[in-house]
Design a protein around this motif. Structure first.
Motif, short mmCIF file in Angstrom:
data_model
loop_
_atom_site.label_atom_id
_atom_site.label_comp_id
_atom_site.label_asym_id
_atom_site.label_seq_id
_atom_site.Cartn_x
_atom_site.Cartn_y
_atom_site.Cartn_z
N PRO A 167 0.88 -1.30 0.06
CA PRO A 167 0.06 -0.03 -0.01
C PRO A 167 0.80 1.47 -0.06
CG PRO A 167 -0.75 -1.49 1.58
CD PRO A 167 0.44 -1.92 1.11
N THR A 168 0.49 2.17 -0.69
CA THR A 168 0.94 3.52 -0.53
C THR A 168 0.55 4.42 0.75
OG1 THR A 168 1.17 3.69 -3.14
CG2 THR A 168 1.14 5.84 -1.60
N VAL A 169 1.21 4.88 1.45
CA VAL A 169 1.21 5.57 2.69
C VAL A 169 1.06 7.19 2.53
CG1 VAL A 169 1.79 5.85 4.73
CG2 VAL A 169 2.11 3.68 3.74
N ARG A 170 -0.09 7.75 2.68
CA ARG A 170 -0.34 9.11 2.57
C ARG A 170 -0.59 9.93 3.91
NH1 ARG A 170 -2.73 6.34 -1.29
NH2 ARG A 170 -2.18 7.09 -3.56
N TYR A 171 0.51 10.87 4.01
CA TYR A 171 0.38 11.78 5.44
C TYR A 171 0.92 13.28 5.03
CZ TYR A 171 5.21 10.15 6.08
OH TYR A 171 6.52 9.82 5.56
N GLN A 172 0.80 13.92 6.15
CA GLN A 172 1.10 15.44 6.14
C GLN A 172 2.57 15.28 6.76
OE1 GLN A 172 -0.28 18.31 5.16
NE2 GLN A 172 -1.38 17.33 3.99
N ALA A 173 3.64 16.04 6.18
CA ALA A 173 4.84 16.07 6.66
C ALA A 173 5.46 17.59 6.48
CB ALA A 173 5.72 15.18 5.90
N GLN A 174 5.69 18.28 7.58
CA GLN A 174 5.81 19.69 7.58
C GLN A 174 4.97 20.65 6.71
OE1 GLN A 174 10.08 18.88 6.11
NE2 GLN A 174 10.76 18.66 8.20
N GLY A 175 3.85 20.13 6.78
CA GLY A 175 2.70 21.11 6.28
C GLY A 175 2.45 20.75 4.65
N ARG A 176 3.07 19.61 4.43
CA ARG A 176 2.64 19.33 2.95
C ARG A 176 2.46 17.84 2.85
NH1 ARG A 176 7.91 20.53 -0.63
NH2 ARG A 176 6.25 19.75 -2.33
N PRO A 177 1.57 17.47 1.56
CA PRO A 177 1.00 16.14 1.79
C PRO A 177 2.41 15.28 1.20
CG PRO A 177 0.30 17.51 -0.10
CD PRO A 177 0.86 18.38 1.00
N LYS A 178 2.44 14.23 1.75
CA LYS A 178 3.86 13.24 1.46
C LYS A 178 3.21 11.93 0.94
CE LYS A 178 7.91 11.52 2.91
NZ LYS A 178 9.28 11.94 3.94
N GLU A 179 3.58 11.41 -0.13
CA GLU A 179 2.97 10.16 -0.46
C GLU A 179 4.15 9.10 -0.61
OE1 GLU A 179 -0.17 10.29 -3.77
OE2 GLU A 179 1.39 9.28 -4.81
N VAL A 180 4.17 8.05 0.06
CA VAL A 180 5.13 6.96 0.00
C VAL A 180 4.96 5.77 -0.56
CG1 VAL A 180 7.19 6.13 1.18
CG2 VAL A 180 5.99 7.96 2.10
N SER A 181 5.42 5.26 -1.89
CA SER A 181 5.20 4.12 -2.53
C SER A 181 6.18 3.00 -1.75
CB SER A 181 5.38 4.27 -4.19
OG SER A 181 4.63 5.25 -4.44
N TYR A 182 5.67 1.77 -1.70
CA TYR A 182 6.39 0.91 -1.05
C TYR A 182 6.35 -0.53 -1.67
CZ TYR A 182 7.07 3.43 3.55
OH TYR A 182 7.48 4.28 4.57
N TRP A 183 7.31 -1.31 -1.49
CA TRP A 183 7.28 -2.67 -2.22
C TRP A 183 7.98 -3.57 -1.02
CZ3 TRP A 183 7.98 1.59 -4.98
CH2 TRP A 183 7.22 1.63 -6.36
N ALA A 184 7.49 -4.96 -1.16
CA ALA A 184 7.95 -5.79 -0.39
C ALA A 184 9.43 -6.09 -0.98
CB ALA A 184 7.23 -7.13 -0.37
#
Length: 140
Positions: free
Chosen positions: A75-92
């Motif tokens: 799953p891609t993880v989405r959250y706020q980091a230092q006031g900006r949206p962050k989207e982290v793509s992950y792989w096994a």
């Protein structure tokens, strides 16, 4: 609130795993970042034209010293980091070799059982990635 594509911080990483050299059990690698004093999966910001998977593999090697064989998308993880949206793509990704050397960004790594990794992770959002990995490696 919606953001323009160029406002989203894009990053990528892996849930790095191996079979323990001692008992063959599944272990997950977590990294400790002294800047944040946290435990997380290896990840980092993508370079301008870098493909997410290439960035994920680069970050694993930079942060853990390990090469890996990428597997299924997590799953891609989405959250706020230092006031900006962050989207982290992950792989096994299965560790295929390497050696950790402490650096400015990551001062320690640890290999843990999935349950211990889930408990050690600083951010609850990272725990779902352990569950996703287990679902892929041990399908019902």
């Amino acid at each position: 609130m919606t953001y323009a594509d160029d406002e989203v911080v894009r990053a990528a990483g892996c849930v790095l795993w191996r079979h323990s050299p001692y008992d063959g059990e599944l272990e997950i690698c977590l990294v400790h970042r002294p800047k944040y004093d946290d435990w997380s999966h290896p990840k980092g910001k993508l370079k301008r034209t870098e493909a997410p998977l290439a960035g994920a593999l680069r970050e694993v090697e930079e942060e853990t010293g390990h090469l890996c064989a990428p597997g299924a998308r997590l799953p891609t993880v989405r959250y706020q980091a230092q006031g900006r949206p962050k989207e982290v793509s992950y792989w096994a990704a299965e560790a295929t070799g390497g050696h950790f050397t402490p650096n400015n960004e990551v001062d320690r790594i640890i290999w843990l059982s999935p349950a211990a990794a889930r408990n050690r992770l600083t951010q609850a959002r990272d725990q779902q990635l352990v569950d996703a990995l287990l679902g892929i490696l041990n399908p019902a």
